[in-house]
Design an enzyme around this catalytic site. Structure first.
Site, PDB file in Angstrom:
ATOM      1  N   ASP A  18       0.796  -1.228   0.000  1.00 13.76           N
ATOM      2  CA  ASP A  18       0.000   0.000   0.000  1.00 13.76           C
ATOM      3  C   ASP A  18       0.833   1.285   0.000  1.00 13.76           C
ATOM      4  OD1 ASP A  18      -2.362  -1.289  -0.233  1.00 13.76           O
ATOM      5  OD2 ASP A  18      -2.941  -1.137   1.871  1.00 13.76           O
ATOM      6  N   TYR A  70     -10.055   0.142   2.462  1.00 13.74           N
ATOM      7  CA  TYR A  70      -9.593   0.309   3.835  1.00 13.74           C
ATOM      8  C   TYR A  70      -9.229   1.745   4.162  1.00 13.74           C
ATOM      9  CZ  TYR A  70      -9.422  -4.426   5.618  1.00 13.74           C
ATOM     10  OH  TYR A  70      -9.772  -5.650   6.100  1.00 13.74           O
TER      11      TYR A  70
HETATM   12 CU   LIG Z   1      -8.358  -6.742   6.821  1.00 13.40          CU
END
Ligand SMILES: [Cu+2]
Length: 979
Positions: free
Chosen positions: A599, A687
């Site tokens: 990420d 997320y």
């Molecule tokens: Cu997760």
């Protein structure tokens, strides 16, 4: 009529500010603490700092300001003019304007600016000359026509480049009212700004000015009052002329400091302006000029800043303009990564220890650009306006994707006929389809491939929770350099998950709602207890630098702690940041196997940061800071409210003791836990990561990552677990919805420098000893055996295998007792890599093999998954660096701590998810320690707001408590901290 006292109590508070065109006009919340000079204040500067909420508050502040108690603390005459320190006004958090501006951009702009000004002056001067006889005849004193021409000239000169904002104009006296106008003086640009104000005041200027062609002559025609400095007779003449003009209805203008400020700080005021006002009985109109000094500082030579300070918009404009100038090919900029080229650590330390009195190290940018399918690395020196180095990177891997690339790639499928056909085949509407980009990873290919990205699409049609409605079975592969679809597969069709129960917006919820919660806020009647000075933050006994990076997000540097006894700051952390984040999914099937995301390196933790919202993302007492990134075209992008900084008082106890043993006395001593938090939130796809750095009075630093958002899910035909006959690699969490298992690993770079940079990593092993010689009635005990890590292999540690304390000590610094000074690293619950060593994602993320690694400091070793982590092949990772097994004893060492979390989704996680991981540094008395532990948050703190279900807020140390039964128990037991 007010004279000097009028000035003191004046509600005339106009101010003008300049900012480059295109930059936002909004002032930063953090600015309130940003601009009272340290030498003036000597206490938290926001107490002198007004004006972040608009004029009413400003006026309010002014009244407040003259309240006696504050008056004692804020040197009086400086109140109005401190806004000149508001140099960070154009959006940069830098308070010292001369330190960070890029000379590159400034120079180009400067040339253009002077050119425009000269051309305009030639034409307008003719008008002035022609009108002069009439002016002398009809308006000898005010000379309104000339001032109008001056205003036009200044406007023409400035407007193509800069934006002038006036505030408080309503407080100006009527134009015909004679007055003494006074302002601060930062820059040559001040004259332009004041001319644009359009008041007919007469400037005072040194005599030499009048011989300058056009400009000087024009100033003479406008009635500028000549003054020979250091000539008392001339001064007297000047004063007389000012008084004469005032009496005849004209106004005069003074720069109160007499000359331009060379360092941006406000100089002492000359009393002349005020005596004249007092003698003539006219009002004094204070004006604050802001930002001009930053845009055109005195001299222009002082353009250096701390090499650690991230870029502001000027820097970024400068870098991109410079790169365009030097590259004659005039390529599309296509910059993917502009970050600070790390300055030499020793040079920074030297400069910092000199209290910034010496020359700072060169300020350099490290730029990666994609040109003709090649990654070009360029280092630009901002102080010398030169390219330090330029090369083409030929290794494996690619730089992170830009926002523009994401946008372009995700737009491709919508107009791609095969994709449209697939959507139609599924009886879905193409207008309701949205897509997102996913990195493709590396799976053993020998040949160097293309810079590709996969685009996956989702279906809205009645929901905004797009990630839980995937168009399963469709794969779109995009060549990110050519930005076109290169591969397309439509393998299979599964039903689209339903939209029932996936709404996460509180405003759309239907009753029954969860329990209502009364608002709670920390009230700080005296304002925050910390100071922000540019990028340096001081709070309690802490002092540290906060930077923003496209890849890492927040970077904490030069953290040191004040030692009361020694009366000095002691070094703790040279630098700390998130080096990489690894999220591999455990579904090996064709549509999912490649999902093994980096990420930070592929998507950019900083690039993915979102604007924090007051009162929800951050508490009411938070102060906000902006950051800057370069867009693909090199233009700066302001990241508003990217950080918030606040003091946390959660009602916890830092330390306490009750003395019950003393007869007739009950002694109770309690220290409440108050800490300082720096927060950023990064939204990487589904997320949201809440990144906190928390500084405690005890000397500890606690680093927290909260995971929230929505689960990444996979479409399926299942509606009940009975139907599942094979390993689903996932949990069935709703009809047609599987949530695959996955990990989250975060690796922190922690360059601890405990009382200096020569440190040693030691392990205090807890060892069981047998007693066999009958010297005691006991048969065993445990004791501590210290092991010193001599080389890198000694410090590769899988935690949780054996009891041990982990310390970074300074071997040459002892306490009075002879114990080493150090910090302790205390891990919490742990997750280790479960993939096999030869699996490709694991080769790339080999840093997850151990929880802890120690390496000698090396400027080039920053990113544990490699500088180019997209499609990397594991040849540039922490594991390969550490394999050299270098000496680390009594050296400048760096700790790499990887905290992780195996995420087995449960039905309770759906639709919203709240996971928690905490990396904590703690302290015990005497010895500074670092504690790293993993805490668990109940997974559904968010549901309070979503309102559908409520099952408490669980804060279990060392355990992740998720799932229905555990949660309900916690809730009913009332042991859980209630949200
Ligand atoms: Cu997760």
């Amino acid at each position: 009529m007010g004279t000097l006292p009028c000035y003191m109590q004046s509600t005339y508070l106009p101010y003008a500010s300049l900012r480059p065109r295109g930059s936002s006009a909004s002032h930063l919340h953090r600015s309130i603490v940003n601009f009272v000079p340290r030498d003036v204040a000597g206490f938290p500067r926001r107490k002198c700092g007004p004006f972040e909420y608009g004029l009413n508050q400003k006026t309010e502040f002014c009244k407040l300001y003259y309240d006696n108690s504050l008056q004692k603390r804020c040197p009086l005459p400086r109140n109005i003019v401190v806004r000149s320190e508001f140099a960070a006004e154009a959006g940069s958090p830098d308070a010292s304007y001369s330190l960070t501006e890029s000379q590159l951009g400034s120079k180009v702009r400067g040339i253009c600016f002077y050119f425009v000004a000269a051309v305009a002056a030639i034409f307008l001067f003719i008008f002035m000359l022609v009108s002069h006889p009439f002016v002398l005849l009809f308006d000898r004193y005010r000379r309104r026509t000339h001032h109008l021409i001056g205003k036009i000239w200044a406007s023409l000169s400035v407007f193509p480049f800069l934006k002038v904002t006036f505030e408080g104009l309503e407080n100006l006296p009527a134009p015909e009212t004679p007055a003494v106008y006074v302002s601060n003086h930062q820059s040559f640009l001040d004259i332009y700004t004041l001319l644009i104000l359009g008041r007919n005041f007469k400037f005072i200027s040194k005599v030499g000015i009048f011989v300058i062609p056009i400009i000087g002559w024009a100033m003479y025609l406008m009635g500028t009052i000549p003054l020979k400095r250091k000539d008392s007779r001339s001064q007297l003449d000047c004063f007389k002329r000012c008084m004469d003009l005032l009496r005849k209805g004209a106004s005069v203008f003074f720069f109160a400091e007499g000359t331009r400020s060379k360092d941006g700080k406000l100089g002492a005021f000359k009393k002349g302006a005020f005596s004249i006002a007092a003698k003539t009985g006219v009002p004094v109109v204070p004006i604050t000029l802001m930002g001009t000094g930053k845009l055109m500082p005195v001299g222009m030579e002082g353009t250096l800043g701390s090499g650690l300070t991230p870029f502001n918009s000027y820097d970024l404009v400068g870098i991109s303009v410079y790169l365009l100038i030097v590259d004659l090919a005039a390529w599309a900029f296509n910059g993917t990564d502009i970050g600070l080229d790390d300055p030499d650590k020793q040079a920074i330390l030297l400069w910092h220890s000199s209290n910034h009195s010496t020359q700072p190290p060169p300020r350099r940018a490290f730029v990666i650009t994609r040109i003709n399918k090649q990654s070009h690395e360029t280092i630009v020196d901002l102080s010398t306006q030169s390219i330090v180095s330029a090369r083409v990177y030929t290794g494996f891997g690619y730089p992170l994707f830009t926002s523009e690339e994401h946008a372009a790639a995700t737009a491709l499928p919508i107009t791609y006929p095969p994709f449209i056909a697939s959507v139609t085949k599924r009886k879905l509407k193409i207008t309701e389809v949205l897509c997102d980009t996913f990195s493709v990873g590396w799976f053993g290919e020998r040949k160097k491939g293309k810079r590709e990205v996969r685009v996956l699409c989702y279906y809205l049609d009645g929901t905004v929770n797009m990630y839980v409605r995937p168009l399963e079975g469709i794969t779109v592969v995009v060549d990110a350099d050519e930005m076109k679809i290169t591969k397309y597969y439509d393998r299979h069709t599964v039903p689209m998950p339903k939209i029932d129960g996936i709404e996460y917006r509180a405003s759309k919820q239907k009753p029954p709602f969860g329990p209502s919660v009364e608002g709670a806020a920390l009230v700080q009647p005296n304002g925050p207890g910390f100071e922000i000075d540019g990028h340096m933050i001081r709070w309690a006994n802490w002092n540290f630098h906060l930077g923003f990076d496209i890849r890492a997000g927040p970077i904490i540097s030069l953290a040191s702690i004040y030692d009361l006894e020694k009366d000095e700051y002691r070094r703790v952390l040279y630098r700390g940041f998130i080096s990489e984040m690894f999220v591999p999914y455990m579904d090996p099937t064709e549509d999912w196997y490649y999902k093994s995301f980096f990420d930070a390196g592929e998507f950019g933790f900083g690039l993915s940061a979102v604007a924090l919202e007051p009162m929800t993302d951050c508490p009411s007492n938070a102060v906000f800071m902006d950051g800057y990134l370069a867009g693909q075209d090199g233009k700066p992008i302001k990241m508003s409210n990217v950080f918030c900084i606040f003091e946390r008082n959660a009602g916890d106890v830092m330390w306490r003791h009750t003395e019950t043993g003393i007869v007739d006395q009950l002694i109770r001593e309690v220290r409440p836990e108050v800490s300082l938090v720096v927060r950023m939130v990064s939204t990487v796809g589904n997320y949201d990561y809440i990144v906190d750095w928390e500084f405690k009075q005890s000397g500890s630093i606690k680093v927290t990552v909260g995971l929230t958002g929505v689960l990444g899910v996979k479409g399926t035909t299942y509606t009940h677990t009975d139907q599942i006959k094979e390993d689903p690699y996932a949990t069935l969490i709703a009809d047609y919805t599987l949530a695959p298992y996955h990990d989250h690993f975060l690796s922190y770079h922690l360059d601890l420098d405990i009382d200096g940079d020569q440190n040693t990593f030691v392990k205090d092993k807890l060892v069981t000893k047998r007693i066999t010689d009958h010297s005691s009635l006991r048969k065993s005990y445990w004791t501590v055996e210290r092991q010193t890590a001599k080389t890198e292999s000694d410090a590769r540690i899988k935690l949780g295998m054996e009891p041990a304390e982990l310390l970074v000590i300074n071997p040459s610094k002892m306490t009075n007792m002879g114990n080493h000074v150090g910090y302790r690293l205390i891990p919490g619950s742990l997750a280790g890599a479960l993939l096999s060593d030869d699996d490709y994602p694991q080769i790339r993320a080999a840093f997850t093999k151990y929880h802890l690694w120690v390496t000698p400091y090396n400027k080039s070793e920053k990113w544990v998954g490699g500088e180019y982590s997209d499609q990397s092949r594991g040849d540039d990772t922490l594991a390969t660096w550490s394999a050299r097994n270098r000496a680390i004893e009594n050296k400048d060492i760096v700790l790499w701590y990887t905290l992780g979390f195996h995420h087995v989704p449960y039905q309770e996680d759906f639709p919203p998810v709240m996971e928690g991981m905490k990396l904590v540094e703690e302290s015990t008395d005497g010895l500074r320690t670092v504690e790293i532990s993993v805490f668990g948050w109940g997974d559904d703190v968010g549901r309070v707001f979503w309102g559908r279900r409520w099952s408490g807020f669980v804060f279990g140390v060392g355990k992740v408590i998720q799932g229905g039964a555990a949660k309900r128990w916690w809730c009913s037991s009332s042991k859980a901290a209630e949200f």
